[in-house]
Design a protein around this motif. Structure first.
Motif, short mmCIF file in Angstrom:
data_model
loop_
_atom_site.label_atom_id
_atom_site.label_comp_id
_atom_site.label_asym_id
_atom_site.label_seq_id
_atom_site.Cartn_x
_atom_site.Cartn_y
_atom_site.Cartn_z
N ILE A 214 57.44 50.64 57.54
CA ILE A 214 57.16 51.65 58.56
C ILE A 214 58.46 52.08 59.23
O ILE A 214 59.47 51.37 59.20
CB ILE A 214 56.16 51.16 59.62
CG1 ILE A 214 56.70 49.91 60.36
CG2 ILE A 214 54.82 50.85 58.97
CD1 ILE A 214 55.82 49.49 61.53
N TYR A 215 58.45 53.28 59.81
CA TYR A 215 59.61 53.86 60.49
C TYR A 215 60.86 53.80 59.61
O TYR A 215 61.95 53.44 60.07
CB TYR A 215 59.86 53.15 61.82
CG TYR A 215 58.74 53.31 62.82
CD1 TYR A 215 58.42 54.56 63.34
CD2 TYR A 215 57.99 52.22 63.26
CE1 TYR A 215 57.38 54.72 64.24
CE2 TYR A 215 56.96 52.37 64.16
CZ TYR A 215 56.66 53.63 64.66
OH TYR A 215 55.65 53.79 65.56
N ARG B 262 63.35 49.72 64.49
CA ARG B 262 61.91 49.65 64.21
C ARG B 262 61.25 48.59 65.11
O ARG B 262 60.08 48.71 65.46
CB ARG B 262 61.66 49.34 62.74
CG ARG B 262 62.27 50.36 61.81
CD ARG B 262 62.12 49.97 60.36
NE ARG B 262 63.14 50.64 59.55
CZ ARG B 262 63.27 50.52 58.24
NH1 ARG B 262 62.44 49.74 57.57
NH2 ARG B 262 64.22 51.15 57.59
N GLU C 190 47.16 52.41 56.34
CA GLU C 190 46.58 51.65 57.44
C GLU C 190 45.05 51.57 57.33
O GLU C 190 44.43 52.43 56.69
CB GLU C 190 46.98 52.26 58.78
CG GLU C 190 46.42 53.65 59.06
CD GLU C 190 47.31 54.77 58.54
OE1 GLU C 190 47.13 55.91 59.02
OE2 GLU C 190 48.17 54.51 57.67
N SER D 8 51.97 51.37 54.31
CA SER D 8 52.73 52.58 54.59
C SER D 8 51.78 53.57 55.24
O SER D 8 50.64 53.72 54.80
CB SER D 8 53.33 53.17 53.31
OG SER D 8 52.31 53.53 52.40
N ALA D 9 52.24 54.22 56.29
CA ALA D 9 51.36 55.11 57.05
C ALA D 9 50.92 56.29 56.20
O ALA D 9 51.71 56.87 55.45
CB ALA D 9 52.07 55.60 58.31
N ASP E 186 53.73 57.57 61.67
CA ASP E 186 53.82 56.13 61.93
C ASP E 186 53.25 55.76 63.30
O ASP E 186 52.59 54.73 63.45
CB ASP E 186 55.27 55.66 61.83
CG ASP E 186 55.72 55.44 60.39
OD1 ASP E 186 55.00 54.75 59.65
OD2 ASP E 186 56.80 55.93 60.02
#
Length: 253
Positions: free
Chosen positions: A2-3, A11, A206, A235-236, A240
């Motif tokens: 993420i990010y 992050r 998610e 992973s979004a 995110d």
């Protein structure tokens, strides 16, 4: 996962801003550990898990693999070094990826090599208070060539090693793809599970984006007495921040 558009240590800021007080990450040798430690301390955030493998490569491409009988000394050395890092961060879990199928060895020989490596390093992990969590991975979508994907094989490894410091990382995303039957498998083998990973299927996004009923699954974990971490390794699907907000809502229901 993420990010990914910001530096790694930043992050931690983002996650802390969403009210989470624990994180996990993959390999540690490619991180600035001093910077990570400083950022964790700044936000009073702990580390739930990191990889025991020191090679920053895909699990099915590891050169120092538990499945390779000729690499056992090197593998044990890697894990022992990772245990020292885990102690530094007061990190309770090290994720053990066993590696690929190795040419010229039978599956039985590779299995015995995995067991032998874990038996050798387990006393060090026990003394440090660190749990080695061995992870099955799906080979259909993400990790073709990885040694094992069935949770039953992982449970067999745990029970054969016979150490409280060796358990399974039960990744619900991987196991839904491989075998399904998530709730029964978890509740019937809770003693062998040291950590749980979460992402939805398909897509590895998610919870709430796919076919898995995570409110039910997490409630079952609670009812069964599971008292360890649940890590959201996804992973979004889109933004995110929105994904983390949705997870925050899920875990506080």
């Amino acid at each position: 996962m993420i990010y990914e558009d910001v530096p790694f240590v930043d992050r931690i800021d983002r996650v802390a801003d969403h009210g989470f007080d624990t994180v996990e990450f993959w390999t540690w040798p490619d991180k600035d550990l001093d910077a990570v430690e400083a950022r964790l301390d700044e936000h009073d955030v702990s580390v739930a898990g990191m990889a025991a493998n020191t090679e920053p490569r895909r699990p099915e491409e590891l050169e120092r693999a538990l499945t390779d009988p000729t690499k056992q000394d090197a593998v044990v050395g890697d894990i022992e070094e990772s245990i020292e890092v885990a102690e530094r961060f007061d990190c309770p879990n090290l994720i053990v990826l066993v590696g690929p199928e190795v040419e010229d060895y039978t599956r039985a020989e590779m299995y015995e090599s995995v067991v032998a490596c874990l038996r050798e390093v387990a006393p060090t992990a026990e003394a440090a208070g660190v749990t080695l969590i061995v992870e099955p991975l799906n080979t259909t979508v993400d990790h073709g060539g990885y040694f094992f994907e069935e949770s039953s094989v992982g449970f067999d490894i745990v029970r054969e090693v016979e150490s409280p410091a060796v358990k399974i990382n039960f990744d619900i995303y991987h196991q839904q793809i491989t075998e399904g039957n998530i709730i029964s498998t978890i509740t019937e083998n809770l003693d062998a599970i040291g950590h749980v990973h979460v992402a939805d299927v398909p897509g590895r996004h998610e919870p709430g984006t796919g076919e898995l009923n995570y409110p039910n699954i997490l409630a079952v974990l609670d009812d069964a007495g599971y008292d360890r971490h649940v890590g959201f390794e996804y992973s979004a699907a889109g933004d995110d921040d929105r994904a983390l907000a949705a997870i925050r809502e899920l875990v506080t229901e």
